[in-house]
Design a protein around this motif. Structure first.
Motif, short mmCIF file in Angstrom:
data_model
loop_
_atom_site.label_atom_id
_atom_site.label_comp_id
_atom_site.label_asym_id
_atom_site.label_seq_id
_atom_site.Cartn_x
_atom_site.Cartn_y
_atom_site.Cartn_z
N ASN A 1 -23.50 -27.88 20.30
CA ASN A 1 -24.86 -27.96 19.99
C ASN A 1 -25.25 -26.38 19.60
O ASN A 1 -25.05 -25.63 19.94
N GLN B 1 -28.45 -25.68 19.52
CA GLN B 1 -29.70 -25.30 20.28
C GLN B 1 -29.49 -25.86 21.90
O GLN B 1 -29.07 -26.84 21.85
N GLY C 1 -30.48 -29.24 22.41
CA GLY C 1 -29.86 -30.26 21.68
C GLY C 1 -28.59 -30.66 22.45
O GLY C 1 -27.75 -31.46 21.84
N SER D 1 -21.01 -25.40 22.97
CA SER D 1 -22.24 -24.75 22.23
C SER D 1 -21.84 -23.73 21.40
O SER D 1 -21.01 -23.11 21.57
N ALA E 1 -24.91 -22.04 20.34
CA ALA E 1 -26.12 -21.89 20.36
C ALA E 1 -26.61 -20.31 20.43
O ALA E 1 -27.74 -20.02 20.05
N HIS F 1 -26.86 -31.50 17.03
CA HIS F 1 -28.39 -31.64 17.96
C HIS F 1 -28.35 -33.11 18.45
O HIS F 1 -28.50 -33.92 17.40
N THR G 1 -35.29 -25.62 14.29
CA THR G 1 -33.87 -26.33 14.31
C THR G 1 -33.14 -26.28 13.06
O THR G 1 -31.97 -26.10 13.06
#
Length: 368
Positions: free
Chosen positions: A60, A62, A65, A73, A75, A103, A145
């Motif tokens: 992900n 974010q 997300g 992740s 992020a 996401h 995003t």
């Protein structure tokens, strides 16, 4: 005909030693915050030998997300050290390392997001049991995003990965913006196919801007796409052919079609003379290589996919048969795992998170 052991040079300048790619798969092996675990690093390293590239499971871009527990992740910058270890472990086997970035959009829930409401293009719930109604993203959130995909690409570069794959398939956020089911917006991010594509186009621009600014070496950008939706209204194959036209003329290195079976035929009456993969390959006009996927287990499967694709992605077979690519190269076909995967999960050594996930999928059972 293309052979699986032929090398391939992608548009960016990255060369894969062969046409075999490990498909991105959910394994739920990361820590609660998305940091790579030691078991996860070993999992990829154990399967890297003999492949041209590994594409990690979805990471992900974010916190909002995140699609499931145990998800990778990318992020935050704090993830870079462990991501570097992961890329290095794959490289040690002579294999290129790509990280899939995404996401989840509406395909998650409040429990996964620590109580936060899910978001999507519009406030329309997915047509599945227990689906929560998301909140429509604001323009500011859309822009944030878009930037997050670029930031994730920077982190992948800094961690030593050879590329990223944008997960525009499996009904996640990129696909949600393109779908007339999940996107009912009336602003510049909705409406006809051009409006619904706008988010995808801006994400691509953000990703390539990060490549141009931060990459000190050749760096791959790929895109995964699902060809059809069952929803009404939903993405139809004509929509996908239009999307492929946009992707075909972009800076992408490849397109990766998402199929559960490589010989699957489209639902549309107009495209049932050949498998979906053949139509997709034709639509790309030789301008972008295609990664084919879906139930590849044998040498014949590999050869069949390469009739209509430049590369072959292998998923579950590698999950349960980690040295499958080596067996293929050595002609040890009789040693390849051939039992149903629901049987293999009971005797193939898997770490606890991965076993629990697989057992729940195939047997409906999870260890407590």
């Amino acid at each position: 005909m293309t052979n699986f052991d032929d090398s391939i040079e992608l548009k960016s300048g990255v060369t894969l030693r062969n046409r075999l790619v490990m498909s991105p798969m959910t394994t739920e092996q990361s820590f609660f915050n998305g940091t790579v675990t030691r078991g996860e690093i070993e999992y990829y390293a154990d399967r890297a030998t003999g492949l041209g590239a590994i594409i990690t499971g979805a990471a992900n871009v974010q916190d909002g997300g995140k699609g499931w527990q145990g998800e990778l992740s990318i992020a935050h910058d704090t993830m870079i050290p462990e991501l570097t270890e992961l890329a290095s472990a794959i490289h040690a086997r002579g294999t290129k390392a790509f990280v899939q970035i995404f996401h989840a959009g509406r395909m998650t829930n409040r429990a996964t997001l620590s109580g936060e409401q899910t978001v999507s293009a519009s406030a329309v719930a997915a047509p599945r049991p227990g689906a929560e109604t998301p909140r429509a993203m604001t323009i500011a959130e859309i822009h944030a995003t878009v930037r997050a995909f670029g930031d994730a690409t920077r982190r992948a570069i800094q961690a030593g990965f050879d590329g990223v794959e944008l997960h525009g398939a499996n009904t996640y956020l990129l696909q949600q913006f393109f779908s007339p089911h999940s996107n009912r917006r009336t602003d510049e991010y909705g409406g006809d196919v051009s409006g619904r594509y706008r988010f995808i186009g801006e994400v691509l621009d953000s990703v390539f801007a990060a490549v141009d600014q931060y990459a000190d070496r050749s760096f791959v950008v790929g895109y995964r796409v699902s060809p059809e939706e069952f929803e009404e209204p939903g993405i139809r194959f004509d929509d996908t052919l239009w999307l492929l036209g946009q992707l075909r003329d972009s800076r992408l290195d490849y397109v990766h079609i998402s199929l559960n079976s490589y010989d699957r035929v489209a639902r549309s009456d107009d495209y049932q003379d050949r498998p979906i993969i053949a139509y997709v390959h034709e639509a790309l006009q030789g301008k972008l290589p295609l990664i084919g996927v879906g139930g590849v287990r044998t040498r014949q499967d590999v050869n069949n996919v390469l009739q209509d694709a430049e590369m072959v992605a292998v998923g579950q077979q590698l999950l349960y048969d980690p040295t499958w690519a080596v067996k293929l190269a050595q002609g040890a076909d009789d040693a390849m795992l051939s039992v149903p995967f629901k049987e293999a999960v009971e005797f193939v050594p898997l770490n606890t998170p991965l076993y629990n996930f697989a057992a729940a999928r195939y047997r409906g059972r999870v260890n407590i």
